[in-house]
Write an enzyme that holds these catalytic residues in place. Sequence first.
Site, mmCIF file in Angstrom:
data_model
loop_
_atom_site.group_PDB
_atom_site.id
_atom_site.type_symbol
_atom_site.label_atom_id
_atom_site.label_comp_id
_atom_site.label_asym_id
_atom_site.label_seq_id
_atom_site.Cartn_x
_atom_site.Cartn_y
_atom_site.Cartn_z
ATOM 1 N N CYS A 322 0.788 -1.113 0.200
ATOM 2 C CA CYS A 322 0.037 -0.094 0.135
ATOM 3 C C CYS A 322 1.081 1.246 0.065
ATOM 4 C CB CYS A 322 -1.030 0.074 1.250
ATOM 5 S SG CYS A 322 -1.886 -1.437 1.312
ATOM 6 N N ALA A 324 1.670 3.991 -2.400
ATOM 7 C CA ALA A 324 1.390 5.096 -2.974
ATOM 8 C C ALA A 324 1.112 6.168 -1.802
ATOM 9 C CB ALA A 324 0.377 5.020 -3.917
ATOM 10 N N PRO A 325 1.336 7.573 -2.132
ATOM 11 C CA PRO A 325 2.074 7.942 -3.314
ATOM 12 C C PRO A 325 3.672 7.977 -3.118
ATOM 13 C CG PRO A 325 1.624 9.791 -1.748
ATOM 14 C CD PRO A 325 1.237 8.472 -1.299
ATOM 15 N N GLY A 326 4.216 7.164 -2.200
ATOM 16 C CA GLY A 326 5.719 6.965 -1.890
ATOM 17 C C GLY A 326 6.388 7.492 -0.811
ATOM 18 N N GLY A 327 5.655 8.331 0.019
ATOM 19 C CA GLY A 327 6.435 9.065 1.007
ATOM 20 C C GLY A 327 7.050 8.122 1.894
ATOM 21 N N LYS A 328 6.601 6.984 2.381
ATOM 22 C CA LYS A 328 7.375 6.077 3.222
ATOM 23 C C LYS A 328 8.399 5.378 2.501
ATOM 24 C CE LYS A 328 3.576 5.891 6.453
ATOM 25 N NZ LYS A 328 2.859 6.686 5.763
ATOM 26 N N ASP A 370 -2.892 -6.159 -5.270
ATOM 27 C CA ASP A 370 -3.548 -6.138 -4.120
ATOM 28 C C ASP A 370 -2.678 -6.847 -3.099
ATOM 29 O OD1 ASP A 370 -5.376 -6.330 -2.015
ATOM 30 O OD2 ASP A 370 -7.119 -7.099 -3.038
ATOM 31 N N ASP A 389 1.047 -0.442 5.531
ATOM 32 C CA ASP A 389 0.210 0.631 5.933
ATOM 33 C C ASP A 389 -1.157 0.721 5.395
ATOM 34 O OD1 ASP A 389 -0.092 3.514 6.629
ATOM 35 O OD2 ASP A 389 0.729 4.363 4.854
ATOM 36 N N CYS A 442 -3.504 5.336 9.957
ATOM 37 C CA CYS A 442 -3.764 6.830 10.535
ATOM 38 C C CYS A 442 -5.098 6.926 11.173
ATOM 39 C CB CYS A 442 -3.597 7.699 9.300
ATOM 40 S SG CYS A 442 -4.493 7.386 8.036
#
Length: 494
Positions: A322, A324-328, A370, A389, A442
């Site tokens: 999971c 996207a958008p790629g911050g982690k 998935d 996440d 979150c």
Amino acid sequence: MSYRCSTRFKPPKTSPESLAFALDGAAHAVDAVRAGGALPAALARIFTRIDAPAARGAIQDLACRALRALGRTDALIATLVRRPPPPLAHFSVRLPKERARRQYGDRCGRSRSPSRSDGDDPAASSYGEREATPGKPLKSALESLLACALALLSEADHPTYAPYTVVDQTVQAADARAQWQPAKGLVNAVLRRFLRMRAQMLKAVLRNPVARWNYPRWWIDAVRAAWPVHWEEILSAGNTHPPMTLRVNARRTNVAHYLEYLRARHISALAADEYAIQLTRPRPVEQLPGFKEGLVSVQDAGAQCAAKLLNVRDGLRVLDACAAPGGKTGHLLELANLELVALDIDGARAARIDANLQRLRLRATVCVGDAAQPAQWWDGRRFDRILLDAPCTGSGVARRHPDLRWLRRASDIAQLAARQQQMLRAVWPLLNTGGELLYSTCSVFPEEGEAQARAFERAASDAVRLPAPGQLLPSVTPAEQNHDGFFYARFLKR
């Protein structure tokens, strides 16, 4: 007619620099949320017709303010406008009756898509592509215009605009659209009446919990039941303006050096954590020194915990499920040289992972699939670390996504918890013995956090729970600890 936030939106014939222009755009964005659409999608469609960056920023800011105050402003409008004039009745958003009942109790609608916990992107949630759906007449963009104005006029401390400016510019906004012109006198009268009776009206409407806290009643009840000591702080935090927090690229710089870089350019900021810097005043990312070059990214301080908790080192094979958008994903690669697979179910959002990594000058294998169905994408090689996440209600990031509270329904909690459990069980077999999995959401709802972690620990006989923060509640003070709400649980595979 229903407002679908489509290309039919035409900017008003007012100056893009004016408050009237921004109020108009914000009203249409709020109207789209009332119709069941997501704010990011609504703003994206509006912005296709608006070139001025300042106008875009003002529209987004006003729309978010209005959504954080929608319970209060709806109660005020119900008091101030007893009978809608013809334009309000004619140009109305339509919602199915049952959908409307679920969203605002007996008054409004809901949305359906999962939220994601990426703190680096205000439009990160996978619900961001939803649009309005026609049905029963309920709200109009003109009523949403009143909501935007009343949100400004009812601000408790240090109002952003002078009251007379808000009234004048709201009337100008009504006058700029032919279908609203017959109601501009009403707009003027309603706002001036509120100013005359402001104290007593607010005292009266704030007796209603929905107007007091600006959340649906079921949300208030759920937070209060979960956190009987801290529930008021949690709800209040969700109604504050979120800070703009940066993550420095540890491969390229550090907090101390980047702070000096900012000070040399007269940009005020403070250190918030090992890799986190909080700006005193938000600014567009294109105005951030070194952003295009990959020196920093925008990511909430709470979200930055994920990469640090995963305990990565050079040479490990890592799955960011999971992603996207790629911050982690970016943060993990900034901390170590990894063989990293970034997975997301949405192809369009997965493309954003590549874009973010290119800016950071980092590389990963990006897959579309998935997480709950590894047979679709897994190559059979196990991972040393897994970050899950998981999709969730987004209740911990309510201040960044103020539409979520009005788009969710109570049954989403159980549905998303079931999805999270499915994902946990699916990715666990992909982990090497001795490897670690970090589960994060979150959310502030225990069903998506501690209850989920305990259930997994009971179900997986080879899982050992490791130290982790658990529930991070949203915090606004002190300044260096201003972060959103997250849950983190770590597991070792024995």
